[in-house]
Scaffold this motif. Sequence first.
Motif, PDB file in Angstrom:
ATOM      1  N   SER A 213      60.874 164.503 -81.582  1.00  0.00           N
ATOM      2  CA  SER A 213      59.654 164.236 -80.534  1.00  0.00           C
ATOM      3  C   SER A 213      60.173 164.073 -79.268  1.00  0.00           C
ATOM      4  O   SER A 213      59.136 163.873 -78.241  1.00  0.00           O
ATOM      5  N   ALA A 214      61.195 163.639 -79.201  1.00  0.00           N
ATOM      6  CA  ALA A 214      61.725 162.931 -77.893  1.00  0.00           C
ATOM      7  C   ALA A 214      62.038 164.187 -76.718  1.00  0.00           C
ATOM      8  O   ALA A 214      62.886 164.949 -77.209  1.00  0.00           O
ATOM      9  N   LEU A 215      61.338 164.123 -75.728  1.00  0.00           N
ATOM     10  CA  LEU A 215      61.409 165.404 -74.759  1.00  0.00           C
ATOM     11  C   LEU A 215      61.445 164.615 -73.162  1.00  0.00           C
ATOM     12  O   LEU A 215      60.895 163.596 -72.728  1.00  0.00           O
ATOM     13  N   LEU A 216      62.486 165.161 -72.462  1.00  0.00           N
ATOM     14  CA  LEU A 216      62.284 165.008 -71.161  1.00  0.00           C
ATOM     15  C   LEU A 216      61.213 165.478 -70.488  1.00  0.00           C
ATOM     16  O   LEU A 216      60.177 166.221 -70.958  1.00  0.00           O
ATOM     17  N   LEU A 217      60.692 164.780 -69.253  1.00  0.00           N
ATOM     18  CA  LEU A 217      59.459 165.097 -68.876  1.00  0.00           C
ATOM     19  C   LEU A 217      59.164 166.867 -68.626  1.00  0.00           C
ATOM     20  O   LEU A 217      58.213 167.536 -68.923  1.00  0.00           O
ATOM     21  N   GLU A 218      60.352 167.059 -67.969  1.00  0.00           N
ATOM     22  CA  GLU A 218      60.271 168.646 -67.703  1.00  0.00           C
ATOM     23  C   GLU A 218      60.393 169.650 -69.006  1.00  0.00           C
ATOM     24  O   GLU A 218      59.687 170.714 -68.838  1.00  0.00           O
ATOM     25  N   GLU A 219      60.961 169.091 -70.067  1.00  0.00           N
ATOM     26  CA  GLU A 219      60.878 169.628 -71.286  1.00  0.00           C
ATOM     27  C   GLU A 219      59.292 170.007 -71.863  1.00  0.00           C
ATOM     28  O   GLU A 219      58.882 170.747 -72.221  1.00  0.00           O
ATOM     29  N   PHE A 220      58.785 168.765 -71.706  1.00  0.00           N
ATOM     30  CA  PHE A 220      57.371 168.634 -72.284  1.00  0.00           C
ATOM     31  C   PHE A 220      56.736 169.542 -71.375  1.00  0.00           C
ATOM     32  O   PHE A 220      55.977 170.477 -72.000  1.00  0.00           O
ATOM     33  N   LEU A 221      56.627 169.580 -70.187  1.00  0.00           N
ATOM     34  CA  LEU A 221      55.877 170.078 -69.124  1.00  0.00           C
ATOM     35  C   LEU A 221      56.193 171.834 -69.436  1.00  0.00           C
ATOM     36  O   LEU A 221      55.148 172.462 -69.589  1.00  0.00           O
ATOM     37  N   ALA A 222      57.507 172.227 -69.464  1.00  0.00           N
ATOM     38  CA  ALA A 222      57.637 173.613 -69.875  1.00  0.00           C
ATOM     39  C   ALA A 222      57.270 173.964 -71.201  1.00  0.00           C
ATOM     40  O   ALA A 222      56.708 175.263 -71.234  1.00  0.00           O
ATOM     41  N   ARG A 223      57.236 173.057 -72.184  1.00  0.00           N
ATOM     42  CA  ARG A 223      56.789 173.640 -73.515  1.00  0.00           C
ATOM     43  C   ARG A 223      55.284 173.651 -73.228  1.00  0.00           C
ATOM     44  O   ARG A 223      54.770 174.796 -73.963  1.00  0.00           O
ATOM     45  N   GLU A 224      54.708 172.805 -72.661  1.00  0.00           N
ATOM     46  CA  GLU A 224      53.193 173.138 -72.402  1.00  0.00           C
ATOM     47  C   GLU A 224      52.752 174.413 -71.904  1.00  0.00           C
ATOM     48  O   GLU A 224      51.901 175.053 -72.103  1.00  0.00           O
ATOM     49  N   GLN A 225      53.471 174.628 -70.681  1.00  0.00           N
ATOM     50  CA  GLN A 225      53.379 175.888 -69.944  1.00  0.00           C
ATOM     51  C   GLN A 225      53.417 176.982 -70.903  1.00  0.00           C
ATOM     52  O   GLN A 225      52.583 178.054 -70.738  1.00  0.00           O
TER      53      GLN A 225
ATOM     54  N   ILE B 217      58.094 160.590 -74.243  1.00  0.00           N
ATOM     55  CA  ILE B 217      58.506 161.446 -72.963  1.00  0.00           C
ATOM     56  C   ILE B 217      59.452 160.283 -72.213  1.00  0.00           C
ATOM     57  O   ILE B 217      59.017 159.185 -71.908  1.00  0.00           O
ATOM     58  N   GLY B 218      60.641 160.873 -71.749  1.00  0.00           N
ATOM     59  CA  GLY B 218      61.360 159.978 -71.096  1.00  0.00           C
ATOM     60  C   GLY B 218      62.016 161.051 -69.663  1.00  0.00           C
ATOM     61  O   GLY B 218      61.762 162.007 -69.467  1.00  0.00           O
ATOM     62  N   LEU B 219      62.731 160.063 -68.914  1.00  0.00           N
ATOM     63  CA  LEU B 219      62.980 160.490 -67.539  1.00  0.00           C
ATOM     64  C   LEU B 219      64.634 160.572 -67.411  1.00  0.00           C
ATOM     65  O   LEU B 219      64.952 161.395 -66.643  1.00  0.00           O
TER      66      LEU B 219
ATOM     67  N   PHE C 159      58.290 156.671 -72.237  1.00  0.00           N
ATOM     68  CA  PHE C 159      59.334 155.542 -72.455  1.00  0.00           C
ATOM     69  C   PHE C 159      59.902 155.441 -71.148  1.00  0.00           C
ATOM     70  O   PHE C 159      60.548 156.293 -70.478  1.00  0.00           O
ATOM     71  N   ALA C 160      59.752 154.009 -70.685  1.00  0.00           N
ATOM     72  CA  ALA C 160      60.470 153.589 -69.493  1.00  0.00           C
ATOM     73  C   ALA C 160      61.771 153.064 -69.814  1.00  0.00           C
ATOM     74  O   ALA C 160      61.928 152.000 -70.407  1.00  0.00           O
TER      75      ALA C 160
END
Length: 990
Positions: free
Chosen positions: A846-858, A817-819, A740-741
């Motif tokens: 479903s809305a996540l900050l970029l770092e939230e998404f990456l941390a969840r994936e990790q 994913i948003g910033l 999401f921009a």
Amino acid sequence: MALVMPGLERRLKAELSGDVRFDRFTRGRYATDASHYQIVPVGVVAPRTIEEAERAIEIAKADKVSVLARGGGTSQAGQTVGESLVVDCSKYLTRILDLDVKRARCTVEPGIVLDDLNRQLKPHGLWFPVDISTSSRATIGGMAANNSCGGRSMRYGTMRDNVVSIEAVLADGTLANFGRIGGSPNDVPAPLRPLARDLLAIGAREADEVAARFPKVQRRVGGYNLDALVPGKNDINLAHILVGSEGTLAFSTRIELALSPLLPRRAVGAVHFGSFYAAMDAAQHIVRLNPIAVELIDRTMIELARAIPIYQPTVDKFVRGAPEAVLVVEFGDEDQGDNLQNLMNLKELIGDLGLGWDNRGAKWGGVVEVIEPALQAAITEVRTSGLNIMMSMKDEGKPVSFVEDCAVPLEHLAEYTSRLSQIFEKHGTRGTWYAHAGSGCLHVRPILNLRQDKDVHAMRAIAEEAFAMVREYKGSHSGEHGDGLVRSEFNEPMFGARLARAFEEVKDRFDPNGVFNPGKVVRPPKFDDRSLFRYAPGYHGDEIATQLDWSAFPGVGGGFQGAVEMCNNNGACRKLAGGVMCPSYRVTRDERDVTRGRANTLRLAVTGQLGADALASKGMAETLKLCVSCKACRRECPTGVDMARMKIEVQAARAAKRGLSWHDRLVGWLPRYAPQAARRPWLFNLRNGSAALRQASELFAGFSRRRSLPKWRSDIYEDRSDWAYGTAAAGDTSRDVVLFADTFNRYFERENLEAARRVLVAGGYRVHALTPGDGDERPLCCGRTFLAVGQIDEAKAELERTLKTLAPYLARGMPVIGLEPSCLFTFRDELLALIRSEPAGKLAGSALLLEEFLAREQAQGRLNLPLGPLKRKALLHGHCHQKAFDAMGAVESVLKLVPELSVETIDSSCCGMAGAFGYDAETIDVSFQMGELSLLPAVRKSPADALIVADGTSCRHQIHDGAERDALHVARVLAMSVAEASGKADSRAQ
């Protein structure tokens, strides 16, 4: 509202440089404390010096107006409300006047906050150990007036045990020092000698009655401390007659304190019980192990704390299963080995009492060991927030404080609590329990609705029966929180008629004309006089139209009234360090600018106590002007007062009544005119380069000429219809995401979006572009800017448009994913208060900050992101909304994935920019002052090559303007690391 006295106001303003306020809004804010009472004061003074305080008292006395000294306003018995001139010591009278490290003594002004004092003492290895639960906002003057105790009073005693001397102004204007004497009035300075002689005579005369009637428990803070005047002691301290006097005898100007060495390492045992009675019965045995604290947390408090995001992780770490009660037992000897041995002794004791984890029912239980200091501190935070946790109930019935403070000898504690529970049940209610089991003082509050006559009658009956039982056990009806309006009526039954008359004699000898805080301790009103209640007879909400969803609460405005009334005035928002709440108050120290002050003003407005159309009034606009909508209160207020959301409603009401300014239109409609600005950036950027245009923009649109506006550009970030970036395996939709921009990054910092896309693609994700599906080429928007200016319908239209476009992606379960935190969290917060639909619920989930998404994936073992080393230091500042939604852990953990990057998080509140707040000519000074609290100094001190990381557009702007450093979004730092891994240093990311 009390009678306005313009003559008094004029005289005070003429002679004082401090704050003098007699307006209806200010007086309303000071009409309540943490009790259930409300009495509007005559006016409010915040003197800049002690001399100004003395002069204010003289002026009020000349006008026959009583004076009420006030600190943090956290009193739970109504001590700090009255129809008087309030002298607020907490704003300016906050200095340490003298510190003697060798003698472990300090002298302070009455308005210094306990935590602030201890922060200054800590480098010297000292602290003031009366560690009350409201330490983040309670003042030393208020603590002395109340004879406060604290959770570790078993080791350190009460205020009376730790106050060495008090300098005070008497009602006749005499400045006198109350301290230790040898027992003779001749040892007292001449001005104080006649008073001292009379006081000692009263003590001698009443010695036998004091011995017979004063409860023999540590926590006895009711009445006046006549026992401090009894002869036969080697060391009489006249200051102790002022301690616990609730500001009714004199006005304290200097307080000398005895300090203690800092607490050593501790060992904590969380003792679980399957029976509340068993927990109370065990307390008398546990104290024989010499702990420094034995604190109760009952089942109700555990359940409520588990429902509060800021406390839930802590509770889950130390509470096992569903106990009826937990006793938190703390050992604090110098030798940690002794503490650990005591912990083993505790486990043996609990086993000897028949408790075991394998048992059932009343005999279920055991000890959870807590050795880690961080978890111990977190448990203390939960324990000391007991009142606020209990008050988080959303029903109209609340736990009410009136029998809360009773203290009984430990051998009677179990039987007392059992009988008290029966009294509650008899009157159709139940109690909530927490606090100081080791001292026999439990904070118990029956749940009542004081809007209803029947519950007020029940309160009277419960009080009379409970206090009679306490007298039977030879306990104290006032064990920590003082008499105030709640318990002063019961001093005569507790102490007897003779001592009650002696109390009156002491009051009259000090203050014959009733200058200081009348109606407390002696000659009080009836404690159940409903005319003095916050919810007085006739209290009701005026029906108002609201646009957000407040249905979780009762009251008018679809529940808006009930949401506002969740504020119990305990003042957690007045803390000066830690967390974020409340950033504007940390700058101004003004009651108007704290969540409590705003909530009180809103409550008075929606119940018609501030006049017609109060929500849309100038006074309300001033009340909310410095609220930066940081959302910190959403997380950090234990009762969930969400002032950011409430401000949206008020902005909407004001806009509907008075229209919008040019400033508001330019802020709110930014997403709508942004495409035109991007086509002619040179035109829209003229303002920044011209002093005349800067001046004009300040004059006509309210944008400060001292602040540059974001620079428009033509090379904006553009999504291409139906594009998807990345090479995820065909058919593997589990790695599909939507980027999401937001408006700010799209038009002003496209590099952040490009960096995020590169990072996601490098991690093997397919990144879907997001283009409108309605034929309108204007990019999608979250509606944040419209909400900021109260244009709720416009915000809703933007959100509905975005939801329509996102629907097919959401149906496929794609993360969005948003910033920009303020934009992304709109999908998780305000969206659900505006739109109740299945797609809205899906987007919120479903809305996540970029770092939230990456941390969840990790965390799920799915992240395969190539990261190269960055041999640098990264200084991280968290956006307020990241903190409010507990997202800081995610950004910290993601940055720590970068090899050789040293990450340090700045302990900061709001940066001060807060969207449009930092651009406003009226608020720019406060904006910079917020930044200077911690953020900007920390950035200036950082190495020149350090990476400054801040995800918020506004945060980066503030850092640039205030510290002359460029801050990066975490996406760009990650992109730099990805580039290093591929051997392609990316100048755009740097």
